[in-house]
Motif scaffolding. Structure first.
Motif, mmCIF file in Angstrom:
data_model
loop_
_atom_site.group_PDB
_atom_site.id
_atom_site.type_symbol
_atom_site.label_atom_id
_atom_site.label_comp_id
_atom_site.label_asym_id
_atom_site.label_seq_id
_atom_site.Cartn_x
_atom_site.Cartn_y
_atom_site.Cartn_z
ATOM 1 N N PRO A 3 0.804 -1.224 0.000
ATOM 2 C CA PRO A 3 0.000 0.000 0.000
ATOM 3 C C PRO A 3 0.833 1.268 0.000
ATOM 4 C CG PRO A 3 -0.142 -1.088 2.134
ATOM 5 C CD PRO A 3 0.553 -2.051 1.208
ATOM 6 N N VAL A 4 2.038 1.204 0.533
ATOM 7 C CA VAL A 4 2.929 2.367 0.489
ATOM 8 C C VAL A 4 3.322 2.669 -0.950
ATOM 9 C CG1 VAL A 4 5.230 3.203 1.135
ATOM 10 C CG2 VAL A 4 3.782 2.101 2.854
ATOM 11 N N LEU A 5 3.631 1.624 -1.711
ATOM 12 C CA LEU A 5 3.974 1.826 -3.120
ATOM 13 C C LEU A 5 2.765 2.333 -3.902
ATOM 14 C CD1 LEU A 5 6.193 -1.311 -3.834
ATOM 15 C CD2 LEU A 5 6.927 1.049 -3.450
ATOM 16 N N HIS A 6 1.589 1.828 -3.574
ATOM 17 C CA HIS A 6 0.363 2.309 -4.231
ATOM 18 C C HIS A 6 0.172 3.796 -3.961
ATOM 19 C CE1 HIS A 6 -3.739 2.173 -5.808
ATOM 20 N NE2 HIS A 6 -4.108 2.859 -4.739
ATOM 21 N N SER A 7 0.353 4.206 -2.723
ATOM 22 C CA SER A 7 0.190 5.616 -2.362
ATOM 23 C C SER A 7 1.251 6.482 -3.022
ATOM 24 C CB SER A 7 0.257 5.765 -0.839
ATOM 25 O OG SER A 7 0.124 7.117 -0.451
ATOM 26 N N LEU A 8 2.495 5.992 -3.054
ATOM 27 C CA LEU A 8 3.570 6.744 -3.695
ATOM 28 C C LEU A 8 3.276 6.947 -5.180
ATOM 29 C CD1 LEU A 8 6.388 8.033 -3.709
ATOM 30 C CD2 LEU A 8 7.353 5.728 -3.960
ATOM 31 N N ALA A 9 2.811 5.899 -5.838
ATOM 32 C CA ALA A 9 2.461 6.025 -7.253
ATOM 33 C C ALA A 9 1.341 7.038 -7.443
ATOM 34 C CB ALA A 9 2.058 4.661 -7.820
ATOM 35 N N LYS A 10 0.352 7.035 -6.548
ATOM 36 C CA LYS A 10 -0.730 8.006 -6.631
ATOM 37 C C LYS A 10 -0.221 9.427 -6.409
ATOM 38 C CE LYS A 10 -4.409 5.605 -7.578
ATOM 39 N NZ LYS A 10 -5.153 5.857 -8.855
ATOM 40 N N GLY A 11 0.706 9.585 -5.485
ATOM 41 C CA GLY A 11 1.279 10.904 -5.253
ATOM 42 C C GLY A 11 2.021 11.434 -6.467
ATOM 43 N N LEU B 117 16.936 0.510 -6.742
ATOM 44 C CA LEU B 117 17.653 1.182 -7.824
ATOM 45 C C LEU B 117 16.803 2.290 -8.439
ATOM 46 C CD1 LEU B 117 19.212 -1.942 -9.590
ATOM 47 C CD2 LEU B 117 20.457 -0.201 -8.290
ATOM 48 N N GLU B 118 15.534 2.011 -8.648
ATOM 49 C CA GLU B 118 14.647 3.011 -9.237
ATOM 50 C C GLU B 118 14.404 4.177 -8.275
ATOM 51 O OE1 GLU B 118 14.360 2.932 -12.245
ATOM 52 O OE2 GLU B 118 13.095 1.361 -13.081
ATOM 53 N N VAL B 119 14.258 3.868 -6.996
ATOM 54 C CA VAL B 119 14.060 4.928 -6.001
ATOM 55 C C VAL B 119 15.292 5.825 -5.918
ATOM 56 C CG1 VAL B 119 13.823 5.370 -3.521
ATOM 57 C CG2 VAL B 119 12.325 3.709 -4.645
ATOM 58 N N ILE B 120 16.464 5.233 -5.964
ATOM 59 C CA ILE B 120 17.695 6.033 -5.955
ATOM 60 C C ILE B 120 17.719 6.972 -7.154
ATOM 61 C CG2 ILE B 120 20.210 5.953 -6.160
ATOM 62 C CD1 ILE B 120 20.040 3.204 -4.689
ATOM 63 N N ARG B 121 17.377 6.424 -8.324
ATOM 64 C CA ARG B 121 17.390 7.250 -9.541
ATOM 65 C C ARG B 121 16.399 8.408 -9.428
ATOM 66 N NH1 ARG B 121 14.147 7.363 -13.841
ATOM 67 N NH2 ARG B 121 13.056 5.436 -13.299
ATOM 68 N N ILE B 122 15.182 8.125 -8.994
ATOM 69 C CA ILE B 122 14.175 9.183 -8.876
ATOM 70 C C ILE B 122 14.598 10.197 -7.819
ATOM 71 C CG2 ILE B 122 11.794 9.647 -8.177
ATOM 72 C CD1 ILE B 122 11.054 6.927 -9.442
ATOM 73 N N LEU C 253 17.611 10.566 2.137
ATOM 74 C CA LEU C 253 17.301 9.386 2.942
ATOM 75 C C LEU C 253 16.918 8.206 2.060
ATOM 76 C CD1 LEU C 253 16.445 7.862 5.587
ATOM 77 C CD2 LEU C 253 14.190 8.883 5.249
ATOM 78 N N ALA C 254 16.034 8.453 1.097
ATOM 79 C CA ALA C 254 15.570 7.369 0.232
ATOM 80 C C ALA C 254 16.732 6.731 -0.517
ATOM 81 C CB ALA C 254 14.521 7.886 -0.749
ATOM 82 N N LEU D 73 12.433 0.152 3.401
ATOM 83 C CA LEU D 73 11.788 0.697 2.208
ATOM 84 C C LEU D 73 10.368 1.160 2.533
ATOM 85 C CD1 LEU D 73 12.941 -1.794 -0.572
ATOM 86 C CD2 LEU D 73 13.359 0.676 -0.553
ATOM 87 N N THR D 74 9.649 0.363 3.288
ATOM 88 C CA THR D 74 8.285 0.744 3.667
ATOM 89 C C THR D 74 8.284 2.077 4.401
ATOM 90 O OG1 THR D 74 7.583 -1.568 3.829
ATOM 91 C CG2 THR D 74 6.256 0.061 5.001
ATOM 92 N N ASN D 75 9.147 2.211 5.382
ATOM 93 C CA ASN D 75 9.162 3.418 6.203
ATOM 94 C C ASN D 75 9.679 4.632 5.441
ATOM 95 O OD1 ASN D 75 8.186 1.936 8.366
ATOM 96 N ND2 ASN D 75 10.199 1.529 9.215
ATOM 97 N N SER D 76 10.738 4.461 4.665
ATOM 98 C CA SER D 76 11.323 5.613 3.968
ATOM 99 C C SER D 76 10.431 6.092 2.823
ATOM 100 C CB SER D 76 12.723 5.278 3.442
ATOM 101 O OG SER D 76 12.683 4.221 2.495
ATOM 102 N N LEU D 77 9.815 5.156 2.098
ATOM 103 C CA LEU D 77 8.961 5.564 0.979
ATOM 104 C C LEU D 77 7.646 6.165 1.461
ATOM 105 C CD1 LEU D 77 9.602 2.702 -1.589
ATOM 106 C CD2 LEU D 77 10.700 4.931 -1.394
#
Length: 470
Positions: A165-173, A289-294, A335-336, A379-383
């Motif tokens: 759900p964290v990834l779902h919310s991040l994508a929505k953001g 890897l993708e989070v680092i890039r973004i 941080l991410a 990852l859950t907490n940082s994202l």
């Protein structure tokens, strides 16, 4: 139990007598592990504790149904397990995450806690094990070699339920910002050099797809965890188990965990191979890897405020310097990225552990469990924080973006079909040398008509495929 008084009780195991804190729910083998493994000070993830206790609950229920332990023993073990699942006695899981191979010490820690608490429930005292024994009753028909792999897989699946759900919310953001910024033109950049125009919203739309793809990848990886070898016992042959135990225990495990676990087609495979943990860890690494890039993109796009890109502003969360007044740093993208580095390192440890098995067992499972669960947790907490405290608050500097969109020398790319690549390259060189815009040079040298300039060098039109001419 929150602490010990200093008093001890004496217990005996196969190696001899051991002093155990008088109030402890654990016993002799756990006490030995505390002495043997003072390594990191890190304790088992709550997800791993929940998972192994669920396995014990399911096993006790199955063994009770089959008459392999008495109904009072089964009920007491299940009640003790439920107390732990409700958040009690967690301080009794005291074995370091770096321990003896295969997770024997953590497994026996669990057996002893459940046995002692179940004994109390039946009116017994700590350490006597006459009512419920750690090996003979809590561990009936089981081995570390089938329990720990099952608990390890289940714990990772339970943890992934928190990340999804964290990834779902991040994508929505990110999707929300893509829509908000869709009308903002800016210069694209490739090789860190000026490129043709792009819309800021298009950049964020691509980030949205990135997170969605990583989420899908993790959902597939999660499904590989559901094939479990519980019932395989010591070497995957099911020795000392009832013919109906395996199916029944996994049925109850599915019920209590709400994870769609199912019996492995080959119990030897499920014991020998830890490939599903590598699959999950690899998917976490890809996400990292993708989070680092973004995160790096967000830091670049917000760099400045006066000497960087500053196409976007990130929310200011804290002062950024102990010496430079007014400085505000991109702390959550930083941080991410750091969390991503840790996940990549964890994946390397998991990979080495997964290939480290021999014959009927991989004894390196504790480090797999620790690293995968740590990766999921951080990852859950940082994202979650990146999403709510950074992404949602990003604002765009539309004027700055527009300036760059009109200033990029790569506007000349649109001239290729009309004046050719070589002539367009000369226009770019002149623009760089004189500081004049591409449009000014094209107009001055009468390379295009005014109508053509308005159409061909329209930066907005460059952000979409050019429609076919009628």
């Amino acid at each position: 139990m929150s602490g010990f008084t200093g008093a001890t009780r004496q217990e005996k195991d196969s190696l001899g007598f051991v002093e155990v804190p008088a109030e402890a729910l654990y016993g002799a083998q756990t006490a030995r592990a505390i002495v043997n493994f003072p390594i990191s000070g890190l304790r088992a993830s709550p997800f791993l504790i929940r998972a192994i206790v669920m396995v014990k609950y399911a096993a006790a229920k199955a063994n009770g149904d089959l008459g392999l332990i008495t109904r009072p023993q089964a009920d007491a073990i299940m009640k003790a397990a439920q107390e732990i699942l409700d958040g009690q006695h967690l301080d009794q899981f005291v074995v370091d995450v770096f321990q003896a191979g295969a997770g024997v010490s953590f497994h026996m820690n669990t057996n002893e806690v459940l046995a002692n608490r179940a004994s109390q429930i039946l009116g017994g005292t700590l350490g006597e094990y006459q009512h419920v024994h750690p090996n003979d009753h809590v561990n009936y028909g089981q081995s570390t070699n089938d329990v720990f792999p099952t608990a390890m897989r289940l714990s990772a699946s339970l943890a992934l339920q928190q990340l999804d759900p964290v990834l779902h919310s991040l994508a929505k953001g990110l999707e929300g910002k893509a829509k908000e910024f869709d009308g903002i033109l800016k210069s694209g950049r490739t090789h860190m050099q000026d490129a043709v125009p792009i819309r800021l919203g298009q950049e964020f739309a691509a980030y949205t797809v990135t997170i969605c793809r990583a989420k899908d990848n993790l959902q597939y990886a999660d499904s590989t965890l559901w094939e479990v070898g519980l019932g395989g016992s010591a070497v995957g042959t099911g020795i000392n188990t009832h013919p109906e135990y395996r199916e029944l225990a996994i049925h109850y495990l599915k019920q209590i965990s709400h994870v769609p676990v199912w019996p492995a087609d080959d119990m030897r495979y499920a014991m020998q191979s830890c490939a599903p943990m590598a699959t999950v860890s690899s998917a976490l690494r890809t996400l990292a890897l993708e989070v680092i890039r973004i995160s790096n993109d967000l830091r670049l796009l917000s760099s400045g405020p006066n000497t960087g890109f500053r196409e976007i502003d990130l929310p200011g969360l804290q002062p950024g310097s102990s010496i430079m007044p007014g400085k505000v740093n991109p702390v959550l993208p930083e941080l991410a990225a750091m969390v991503g580095f840790q996940v990549i390192g964890n994946d390397a440890a998991v990979a080495m552990a997964v290939q480290g098995g021999q014959l009927e067992l991989n004894v390196m499972m504790p480090t797999m469990a620790h690293n995968v669960l740590q990766s999921i947790t951080i990852l859950t907490n940082s994202l979650r924080e990146l999403d709510h405290r950074c992404i949602r608050g990003i604002t765009a500097n539309a004027d700055r973006c527009a300036f760059y969109a009109q200033s990029t020398v790569s506007l000349a790319t649109a001239l290729n079909p009309y004046i050719g690549y070589a002539r367009a390259a000369q226009v770019v060189k002149e623009s760089i040398a004189t500081g004049r815009s591409i449009i000014d040079i094209v107009r001055e040298e009468k390379l295009l008509t005014e109508d053509q300039i308005a159409t061909i060098l329209d930066a907005r039109a460059m952000t979409e495929p050019r429609p076919k001419e009628a």
